[in-house]
Scaffold this motif. Structure first.
Motif, PDB file in Angstrom:
ATOM      1  N   GLY A  12       0.843  -1.177   0.000  1.00  0.00           N
ATOM      2  CA  GLY A  12       0.000   0.000   0.000  1.00  0.00           C
ATOM      3  C   GLY A  12       0.877   1.224   0.000  1.00  0.00           C
ATOM      4  O   GLY A  12       2.084   1.141  -0.238  1.00  0.00           O
ATOM      5  N   SER A  13       0.281   2.372   0.258  1.00  0.00           N
ATOM      6  CA  SER A  13       1.077   3.589   0.272  1.00  0.00           C
ATOM      7  C   SER A  13       0.418   4.623   1.157  1.00  0.00           C
ATOM      8  O   SER A  13      -0.782   4.585   1.409  1.00  0.00           O
ATOM      9  CB  SER A  13       1.241   4.141  -1.150  1.00  0.00           C
ATOM     10  N   VAL A  14       1.234   5.527   1.627  1.00  0.00           N
ATOM     11  CA  VAL A  14       0.774   6.678   2.388  1.00  0.00           C
ATOM     12  C   VAL A  14       1.321   7.921   1.715  1.00  0.00           C
ATOM     13  O   VAL A  14       2.502   7.978   1.364  1.00  0.00           O
ATOM     14  CB  VAL A  14       1.268   6.602   3.855  1.00  0.00           C
ATOM     15  N   ARG A  15       0.467   8.917   1.505  1.00  0.00           N
ATOM     16  CA  ARG A  15       0.920  10.165   0.917  1.00  0.00           C
ATOM     17  C   ARG A  15       0.885  11.254   1.976  1.00  0.00           C
ATOM     18  O   ARG A  15      -0.145  11.522   2.563  1.00  0.00           O
ATOM     19  CB  ARG A  15       0.046  10.565  -0.264  1.00  0.00           C
ATOM     20  N   ARG A  16       2.056  11.867   2.217  1.00  0.00           N
ATOM     21  CA  ARG A  16       2.173  12.948   3.184  1.00  0.00           C
ATOM     22  C   ARG A  16       3.031  14.026   2.581  1.00  0.00           C
ATOM     23  O   ARG A  16       4.107  13.759   2.047  1.00  0.00           O
ATOM     24  CB  ARG A  16       2.796  12.471   4.503  1.00  0.00           C
ATOM     25  N   HIS A  17       2.549  15.265   2.678  1.00  0.00           N
ATOM     26  CA  HIS A  17       3.292  16.406   2.147  1.00  0.00           C
ATOM     27  C   HIS A  17       3.651  16.191   0.676  1.00  0.00           C
ATOM     28  O   HIS A  17       4.725  16.592   0.206  1.00  0.00           O
ATOM     29  CB  HIS A  17       4.562  16.657   2.950  1.00  0.00           C
ATOM     30  N   GLY A  18       2.733  15.522  -0.065  1.00  0.00           N
ATOM     31  CA  GLY A  18       2.956  15.330  -1.484  1.00  0.00           C
ATOM     32  C   GLY A  18       3.919  14.220  -1.833  1.00  0.00           C
ATOM     33  O   GLY A  18       4.220  14.002  -3.006  1.00  0.00           O
ATOM     34  N   VAL A  19       4.394  13.468  -0.824  1.00  0.00           N
ATOM     35  CA  VAL A  19       5.343  12.383  -1.064  1.00  0.00           C
ATOM     36  C   VAL A  19       4.673  11.061  -0.749  1.00  0.00           C
ATOM     37  O   VAL A  19       4.099  10.885   0.328  1.00  0.00           O
ATOM     38  CB  VAL A  19       6.620  12.545  -0.198  1.00  0.00           C
ATOM     39  N   GLU A  20       4.759  10.129  -1.688  1.00  0.00           N
ATOM     40  CA  GLU A  20       4.135   8.835  -1.499  1.00  0.00           C
ATOM     41  C   GLU A  20       5.181   7.818  -1.041  1.00  0.00           C
ATOM     42  O   GLU A  20       6.226   7.666  -1.671  1.00  0.00           O
ATOM     43  CB  GLU A  20       3.491   8.341  -2.797  1.00  0.00           C
ATOM     44  N   THR A  21       4.882   7.160   0.087  1.00  0.00           N
ATOM     45  CA  THR A  21       5.757   6.121   0.624  1.00  0.00           C
ATOM     46  C   THR A  21       5.044   4.785   0.506  1.00  0.00           C
ATOM     47  O   THR A  21       3.930   4.629   1.008  1.00  0.00           O
ATOM     48  CB  THR A  21       6.101   6.379   2.103  1.00  0.00           C
ATOM     49  N   LYS A  22       5.679   3.819  -0.169  1.00  0.00           N
ATOM     50  CA  LYS A  22       5.088   2.502  -0.326  1.00  0.00           C
ATOM     51  C   LYS A  22       5.512   1.610   0.837  1.00  0.00           C
ATOM     52  O   LYS A  22       6.587   1.775   1.401  1.00  0.00           O
ATOM     53  CB  LYS A  22       5.506   1.884  -1.654  1.00  0.00           C
ATOM     54  N   PHE A  23       4.647   0.658   1.156  1.00  0.00           N
ATOM     55  CA  PHE A  23       4.937  -0.201   2.283  1.00  0.00           C
ATOM     56  C   PHE A  23       4.387  -1.595   2.025  1.00  0.00           C
ATOM     57  O   PHE A  23       3.486  -1.788   1.215  1.00  0.00           O
ATOM     58  CB  PHE A  23       4.340   0.364   3.578  1.00  0.00           C
ATOM     59  N   MET A  24       4.979  -2.561   2.717  1.00  0.00           N
ATOM     60  CA  MET A  24       4.523  -3.942   2.613  1.00  0.00           C
ATOM     61  C   MET A  24       3.469  -4.277   3.658  1.00  0.00           C
ATOM     62  O   MET A  24       2.704  -5.224   3.501  1.00  0.00           O
ATOM     63  CB  MET A  24       5.713  -4.897   2.781  1.00  0.00           C
ATOM     64  N   TYR A  25       3.439  -3.522   4.768  1.00  0.00           N
ATOM     65  CA  TYR A  25       2.546  -3.841   5.886  1.00  0.00           C
ATOM     66  C   TYR A  25       1.705  -2.633   6.246  1.00  0.00           C
ATOM     67  O   TYR A  25       2.151  -1.485   6.173  1.00  0.00           O
ATOM     68  CB  TYR A  25       3.357  -4.292   7.098  1.00  0.00           C
ATOM     69  N   ASP A  26       0.479  -2.915   6.681  1.00  0.00           N
ATOM     70  CA  ASP A  26      -0.380  -1.861   7.195  1.00  0.00           C
ATOM     71  C   ASP A  26       0.044  -1.437   8.597  1.00  0.00           C
ATOM     72  O   ASP A  26      -0.125  -0.284   8.978  1.00  0.00           O
ATOM     73  CB  ASP A  26      -1.838  -2.337   7.246  1.00  0.00           C
ATOM     74  N   ALA A  27       0.561  -2.386   9.364  1.00  0.00           N
ATOM     75  CA  ALA A  27       0.988  -2.079  10.737  1.00  0.00           C
ATOM     76  C   ALA A  27       2.108  -3.026  11.132  1.00  0.00           C
ATOM     77  O   ALA A  27       2.124  -4.198  10.742  1.00  0.00           O
ATOM     78  CB  ALA A  27      -0.182  -2.221  11.712  1.00  0.00           C
ATOM     79  N   ILE A  28       3.038  -2.496  11.908  1.00  0.00           N
ATOM     80  CA  ILE A  28       4.068  -3.316  12.536  1.00  0.00           C
ATOM     81  C   ILE A  28       3.872  -3.214  14.041  1.00  0.00           C
ATOM     82  O   ILE A  28       3.716  -2.112  14.576  1.00  0.00           O
ATOM     83  CB  ILE A  28       5.478  -2.862  12.145  1.00  0.00           C
ATOM     84  N   ILE A  29       3.878  -4.355  14.707  1.00  0.00           N
ATOM     85  CA  ILE A  29       3.700  -4.404  16.151  1.00  0.00           C
ATOM     86  C   ILE A  29       4.997  -4.904  16.768  1.00  0.00           C
ATOM     87  O   ILE A  29       5.483  -5.985  16.423  1.00  0.00           O
ATOM     88  CB  ILE A  29       2.540  -5.325  16.540  1.00  0.00           C
ATOM     89  N   VAL A  30       5.559  -4.106  17.660  1.00  0.00           N
ATOM     90  CA  VAL A  30       6.801  -4.458  18.333  1.00  0.00           C
ATOM     91  C   VAL A  30       6.446  -5.056  19.696  1.00  0.00           C
ATOM     92  O   VAL A  30       5.911  -4.364  20.561  1.00  0.00           O
ATOM     93  CB  VAL A  30       7.714  -3.231  18.493  1.00  0.00           C
ATOM     94  N   GLY A  31       6.728  -6.325  19.863  1.00  0.00           N
ATOM     95  CA  GLY A  31       6.338  -7.040  21.080  1.00  0.00           C
ATOM     96  C   GLY A  31       5.281  -8.063  20.743  1.00  0.00           C
ATOM     97  O   GLY A  31       4.159  -7.703  20.372  1.00  0.00           O
ATOM     98  N   ALA A  32       5.634  -9.366  20.836  1.00  0.00           N
ATOM     99  CA  ALA A  32       4.746 -10.416  20.343  1.00  0.00           C
ATOM    100  C   ALA A  32       4.148 -11.269  21.449  1.00  0.00           C
ATOM    101  O   ALA A  32       3.691 -12.379  21.190  1.00  0.00           O
ATOM    102  CB  ALA A  32       5.505 -11.314  19.359  1.00  0.00           C
ATOM    103  N   ARG A  33       4.142 -10.758  22.681  1.00  0.00           N
ATOM    104  CA  ARG A  33       3.509 -11.534  23.745  1.00  0.00           C
ATOM    105  C   ARG A  33       2.007 -11.222  23.781  1.00  0.00           C
ATOM    106  O   ARG A  33       1.440 -10.851  22.759  1.00  0.00           O
ATOM    107  CB  ARG A  33       4.232 -11.293  25.061  1.00  0.00           C
TER     108      ARG A  33
END
Length: 279
Positions: A12-33
């Protein structure tokens, strides 16, 4: 702040300040307990692409309390996971003995929202159940992965950087959302300067152990000589015994942990007899 967000297949992608950043994940969670794994499971069940990372490997134990009560069992039932908790050997807890030195109060057949009052699986068991459920829901998991840095743009966290235990190469991921489930000493919370609220200094210190060969006690709570003793069945046919003292007593208790622990248990003769007959 307005984010425009869209999913494109596995990314997916996020556009901020006219710049589009592509990503593989919608969310990353740090800590898996338990907190991180449950969050990952719920997000993945809604179709979100989730990466779950933790520096630990699993299954592994954690020296924390693990009595699931209040609405915990009902929530696990709603998630379809309560049968897995029962399969660990942790029996349903539906009775409570509360004895604060004058007389015992006994409650039986306690159900909360259609589920037993509580269960007591150890952390290695309940954490693994939630972790498996997150992966089954579609979350990606990286264990033995240490986050070494959070990437910011001056306004928000826009990525993480870390490496696996045996890896030499730094890995960078850029999700639109980063969630910290890395405990009370959260590095992410420190990085963003998250404010603390409802903060209290420690009031008690605790030690606990597991015993076999003891009948299922249900949940038992005793207060004797300003010491609290808590007993309940765990998984694998074990019974958990917890003892607590005022926090100011910690240096004294540490000087002889087994001795002070058994002294607290011995103040409850009926329980002490069962514990000393166990192993």
């Amino acid at each position: 702040m307005v984010l425009r967000y869209r999913v494109r297949g596995h990314g997916g992608s996020v556009r901020r300040h006219g710049v589009e950043t592509k990503f593989m994940y919608d969310a990353i969670i740090v800590g898996a307990r338990c907190a991180g794994a449950a969050t990952a499971m719920l997000l993945a069940r809604r179709g979100h692409r989730v990466l779950l990372v933790d520096r630990a490997t699993f299954p592994s134990d954690l020296p924390h309390g693990h009595f699931l009560h209040r609405r915990g069992p009902a929530r696990l039932k709603r998630w379809g996971l309560l049968d897995r908790v029962a399969a660990t050997g942790a029996p349903p807890i539906t009775s409570v003995v509360s004895d604060y030195g004058d007389f015992p109060l006994i409650d039986r057949d306690i159900m909360v929202d259609g589920a037993p009052l509580g269960y007591g699986p150890r952390r290695r068991a309940i954490d693994q159940i939630l972790l498996d459920a997150a992966v089954e829901a579609g979350a990606d998991l990286r264990t033995g992965f240490a986050v070494q840095d959070y990437i910011g743009d001056g306004e928000r966290i826009i990525g993480i950087r870390g490496r696996e235990a045996a890896g030499r190469t730094l890995v960078t991921e850029h999700p639109p959302v980063t969630i910290g489930a890395d405990g009370r000493n959260s590095r992410l919370a420190r990085t963003v300067g998250a404010p603390m609220y409802e903060e209290q200094p420690p009031l008690t210190c605790w030690y606990f152990s597991y015993w076999s060969g003891i009948p299922d006690p249900g949940l038992q709570l005793y207060l004797r000589n300003r010491r609290l003793v808590l007993a309940f069945p765990a998984d694998a046919d074990l019974v958990a015994i917890f003892a607590a003292w005022a926090a100011s007593m910690l240096p004294h208790v540490r000087a002889d942990i087994p001795g002070h622990f058994m002294e607290a248990v011995d103040a409850i003769p009926a329980l002490a007899e069962q514990v000393r007959a166990g192993r």
